[in-house]
Design an enzyme around this catalytic site. Structure first.
Site, PDB file in Angstrom:
ATOM      1  CD1 TRP A  49      -2.354  -2.159   1.745  1.00  0.00           C
ATOM      2  CD2 TRP A  49      -3.033  -1.185  -0.137  1.00  0.00           C
ATOM      3  NE1 TRP A  49      -3.381  -2.911   1.235  1.00  0.00           N
ATOM      4  CE2 TRP A  49      -3.827  -2.329   0.085  1.00  0.00           C
ATOM      5  CE3 TRP A  49      -3.298  -0.407  -1.274  1.00  0.00           C
ATOM      6  CZ2 TRP A  49      -4.856  -2.723  -0.782  1.00  0.00           C
ATOM      7  CZ3 TRP A  49      -4.313  -0.803  -2.136  1.00  0.00           C
ATOM      8  CH2 TRP A  49      -5.080  -1.935  -1.886  1.00  0.00           C
ATOM      9  CB  SER A  50       0.683   4.535   1.603  1.00  0.00           C
ATOM     10  OG  SER A  50      -0.489   4.938   0.944  1.00  0.00           O
TER      11      SER A  50
END
Length: 411
Positions: A140-141
């Site tokens: 994800w981030s």
């Protein structure tokens, strides 16, 4: 012939004749129906729609290549060694007025995999829920920290003249919109000033959720394309506002200046010199063959390769005797651009900094961490499956990470 026998014969005849009514197929929720037709199968769209849900995310977060079109980031050569001297996790941490053991944290904080390194040596490596050393986990981030490192590489290569150049020097498609006049540095620091609320309420989608649906669930748009028409909310450089569209623009920048794909540049400038032991991959947005890597939140790698990335940053841009990025870039990346008063602390070049600590971290949605503490020479990689509304779980995890960093295993 008894009534029961006649009933049984009738039922069997009905089965042999086939159903009298067509069984209902899965139906797209209203939020996934758009004017532009999607070629993604309905079942796949629905699974992507639910992939963050608490009852499936432990599995989804380590099987993203089963849900998305992907682009490989190849490894090559001998892997960078990670010496292993495993020790029992005999430390505790405090949270919520109570003391918990490190083992309790595994379940309490929804852990899929955990690796702790001290001074370049693995002291803990744990896989759970059917994962193993070959599993590639969604960052994800944490991908934002990968993208930031690629910007540093492009700067060192001379492909970017200066971080203070306006982004439109390299992406003229952004002229006339909210990114016009915004510098690369301001985008790295999430201070672009563009009007993009990072709110993923899929039941009532705003600009961010709608962009996610169109680019990643339905594959009818490129994630970064909304940057062409986005408006301005605040003066560039003044206000910190976390938004994935900023990093998607940086990915577009890398694609443009490198003259190839983000995946190819990642392999050449990061994955190969890092000495990764397995291929990584990006999930792709847009239509297959047309979309680009989801550079804001779509990179997947093994637990150990995420750890190599952290160790390289801990060692000032060097791993196994090879320089990956400059020491100056590593220092700048972990320097907060503003006050460290957020829930995770401050923000540098796509890295979170910890308040009152030299530690900093790549952090991804629902519990993904590459946590680096220069003071104790510790790298912790924790790959999790927090519920969508994680409440206090992220704060408990930060308490665990700080305790893991302070832990001194018995030799």
């Amino acid at each position: 012939m008894t009534f029961a026998f006649r009933l049984a014969v009738g039922a069997m005849a009905g089965l042999l004749a086939g159903p009298t009514a067509v069984c209902a197929q899965q139906q797209l929720p209203a939020q996934l129906k758009g004017e532009v037709r999607s070629d993604v199968p309905v079942a796949t769209q629905i699974m992507r729609w639910h992939m963050n849900d608490a009852d499936v995310n432990s599995f989804a977060f380590r099987n993203m290549d089963q849900l998305f079109t992907t682009r490989l980031v190849g490894h090559s050569g001998a892997p960078s060694p990670l010496p292993k001297v495993e020790r029992p996790m005999d430390f505790t941490y405090s949270f919520g007025g109570k003391t918990w053991t490190a083992q309790e944290a595994l379940e309490r904080t929804y852990t899929n995999a955990l690796l702790i390194m001290k001074d370049g040596r693995i002291v803990t490596e744990i896989y759970r829920n059917g994962s193993n050393e070959r599993t590639r986990f969604m960052g994800w981030s944490m991908t934002k920290s990968i993208t930031s490192t690629l910007v540093g590489a492009a700067l060192a290569d001379g492909l970017i003249a200066s971080l203070d150049d306006p982004i439109t020097r390299y992406l003229p498609e952004l002229k006339g919109g909210g990114y016009d006049g915004v510098t690369i540095r301001q985008i790295l620091q999430m201070r672009s000033g563009v009007d993009y609320e990072e709110r993923y309420d899929f039941a009532n989608p705003g600009i961010a959720a709608s962009n996610h649906i169109n680019a990643l669930v339905r594959n009818v748009a490129r994630f970064a394309d909304v940057a062409r028409t986005i408006k301005r909310k605040s003066k560039p450089g003044e206000v910190f506002a976390y938004k994935t569209i900023d990093t998607a623009v940086l990915g577009w920048l890398i694609e443009r200046v490198s003259g190839g794909s983000v995946a190819a540049y990642t392999a050449r400038k990061l994955w190969e010199p890092l000495g990764a032991e397995a291929d990584g991959f990006y999930i792709m947005d847009g239509e297959p063959g047309i979309g680009r890597e989801f550079s804001g939140a779509g990179f997947n790698a093994t637990l150990r390769d995420w750890a190599r990335f952290g160790q390289m940053m801990l060692d000032q841009g060097v791993i196994n005797g090879k320089r990956v990025v400059s020491a100056d870039w590593v220092k700048a990346a972990q320097t907060p651009a503003g006050p460290e008063d957020g829930p995770e602390g401050g923000y540098g070049y796509q890295w979170w900094t910890m308040a009152n600590s030299p530690a900093y971290s790549a952090i991804g949605l629902q519990g993904q961490y590459v946590y680096i503490d220069p003071a104790s020479r510790t790298v912790v990689v924790k790959l999790s499956y927090f519920p969508p509304q994680d409440g206090e779980v992220s704060q408990e995890t930060l308490a665990f990470l700080a305790a893991a960093s302070a832990w001194k295993p018995q030799s």
